[in-house]
Design an enzyme around this catalytic site. Structure first.
Site, PDB file in Angstrom:
ATOM      1  CG  ASN A   8      -1.731   1.214   1.392  1.00 26.57           C
ATOM      2  OD1 ASN A   8      -1.851   1.999   0.447  1.00 26.57           O
ATOM      3  ND2 ASN A   8      -2.312   1.416   2.563  1.00 26.57           N
ATOM      4  CE  LYS A  10      -0.241   3.611   4.607  1.00 31.55           C
ATOM      5  NZ  LYS A  10      -0.287   3.791   6.043  1.00 31.55           N
ATOM      6  CG  HIS A 102      -6.041   2.333   4.965  1.00 31.11           C
ATOM      7  ND1 HIS A 102      -5.644   3.338   5.813  1.00 31.11           N
ATOM      8  CD2 HIS A 102      -5.020   1.451   4.925  1.00 31.11           C
ATOM      9  CE1 HIS A 102      -4.422   3.072   6.257  1.00 31.11           C
ATOM     10  NE2 HIS A 102      -4.026   1.922   5.726  1.00 31.11           N
ATOM     11  CD  GLU A 104      -3.161   6.009   6.369  1.00 31.25           C
ATOM     12  OE1 GLU A 104      -3.082   5.927   5.141  1.00 31.25           O
ATOM     13  OE2 GLU A 104      -2.301   5.538   7.143  1.00 31.25           O
ATOM     14  CD  GLU A 174      -3.880  -1.993   7.459  1.00 41.22           C
ATOM     15  OE1 GLU A 174      -2.735  -2.233   7.074  1.00 41.22           O
ATOM     16  OE2 GLU A 174      -4.494  -0.955   7.145  1.00 41.22           O
ATOM     17  N   GLY A 180       2.111   2.762  10.778  1.00 43.17           N
ATOM     18  CA  GLY A 180       3.123   3.814  10.689  1.00 43.17           C
ATOM     19  C   GLY A 180       3.799   4.131  12.012  1.00 43.17           C
ATOM     20  CB  SER A 220       4.689  -1.239  12.238  1.00 40.00           C
ATOM     21  OG  SER A 220       4.326   0.120  12.396  1.00 40.00           O
TER      22      SER A 220
HETATM   23  P1  PGA Z   1       2.536   0.704   7.693  1.00 41.85           P
HETATM   24  O1  PGA Z   1       1.092   0.911   7.011  1.00 41.85           O
HETATM   25  O2  PGA Z   1       3.087  -0.600   7.202  1.00 41.85           O
HETATM   26  O3  PGA Z   1       3.352   1.887   7.239  1.00 41.85           O
HETATM   27  O4  PGA Z   1       2.305   0.682   9.175  1.00 41.85           O
HETATM   28  C1  PGA Z   1       0.206  -0.147   6.850  1.00 41.85           C
HETATM   29  C2  PGA Z   1      -1.095   0.332   6.257  1.00 41.85           C
HETATM   30  O5  PGA Z   1      -1.538   1.448   6.584  1.00 41.85           O
HETATM   31  O6  PGA Z   1      -1.708  -0.370   5.441  1.00 41.85           O
END
Ligand code: PGA
Length: 260
Positions: A8, A10, A102, A104, A174, A180, A220
């Protein structure tokens, strides 16, 4: 069941940077890497076409096995929706997987459960596979509300979904607080949540759907924790954000078995 590892990206990488990253990845991956793992790549919309062409033109190179994915889409096929991209447009570009819900999107862009459920229908209408992201916030985690939150999100998105569709989809667990953050959830928390999700699908859909739905973990994921996460019972893949932007790191995650 083949696990699915998804990148992903983003809102990162211009289409030129995306081309560079896929090219770099093509030197790091071999056909054998795809024997036991499926990989999907979810670039921003502006890089989708470049990545698609690169994957399609790569002939016998291993990266041609990477599936194209999107990070979001609208629920209608066409219409006066300025700034949106429809599932019909994605399907025409050979997109196979679409991430929906997601955190976000939910938190920053106020996507609610009803909208996410409509988007799921849009993705299914065009024979693509949704990756439905669900997960609790830190506050919910600390208040021991994880299962309640997961159940609510599953009910809202999948309550009316046919079991056969659920059987073929992907659910990404998640935890919002792990995204992140550089700290993935503990093995115990991941195992418990994944078991709960599968149990919910078994109870509310049927046992065949519970058995064949793929459940990813995201938050992460790094080369250093990938093999441990993939060894957990019930985990069928990973949704990778930050670490998927770097070809070397992402290839090491795909090759997690080498470190088992
Ligand atoms: P990350 O993001 O691996 O940077 O924690 C995962 C995600 O948001 O799908």
């Amino acid at each position: 069941m083949k696990p699915l590892i998804s990148a992903n990206w983003k809102m990162h990488l211009t289409h030129l940077e995306a081309i560079h990253t896929v090219q770099e990845l093509s030197f790091l991956l071999e056909n054998v890497d795809f024997e036991q793992v499926e990989v999907s790549m979810h670039p921003p919309f502006t890089a989708l076409r470049s990545v698609q062409v690169l994957l399609d033109d790569s002939g016998k190179k291993a990266i041609s096995k990477i599936m194209l994915g999107a990070q979001n889409c609208h629920f209608e096929d066409d219409g006066a929706f300025t700034g949106e991209v429809s599932p019909k447009m994605l399907a025409a570009m050979n997109v196979s997987y679409v991430i929906l819900g997601h955190s976000e999107r939910r938190e920053i862009f106020s996507e609610d459960d009803e909208m996410i459920s409509k988007k799921l229908d849009g993705v299914w209408r065009h024979n693509m596979t949704p990756i439905l992201a669900i997960g609790e916030t830190l506050e919910e985690y600390e208040g021991k509300q994880t299962e309640t939150r997961l159940a609510n999100q599953l009910e809202a998105a999948l309550g009316a979904a046919p079991p056969k569709k659920v059987a073929e989809m992907v659910v990404a667990y998640e935890p919002v607080w792990a995204i992140g953050s550089d700290y993935s959830a503990s093995s115990e928390d991941i195992t418990k949540a994944v078991e709960f999700i599968r149990g919910w699908i078994g109870k509310n859909k049927n046992s065949a759907a519970a058995k064949s739905v793929r459940i990813q973990y995201g938050g992460s994921v790094k080369p250093i924790n990938a093999s441990e996460i993939m060894s957990l019972p019930g985990v069928d893949g990973m949704l990778v954000g930050g670490a998927s932007l770097d070809a070397k790191e992402f290839s090491r995650i795909i090759q997690y078995k080498d470190r088992l």
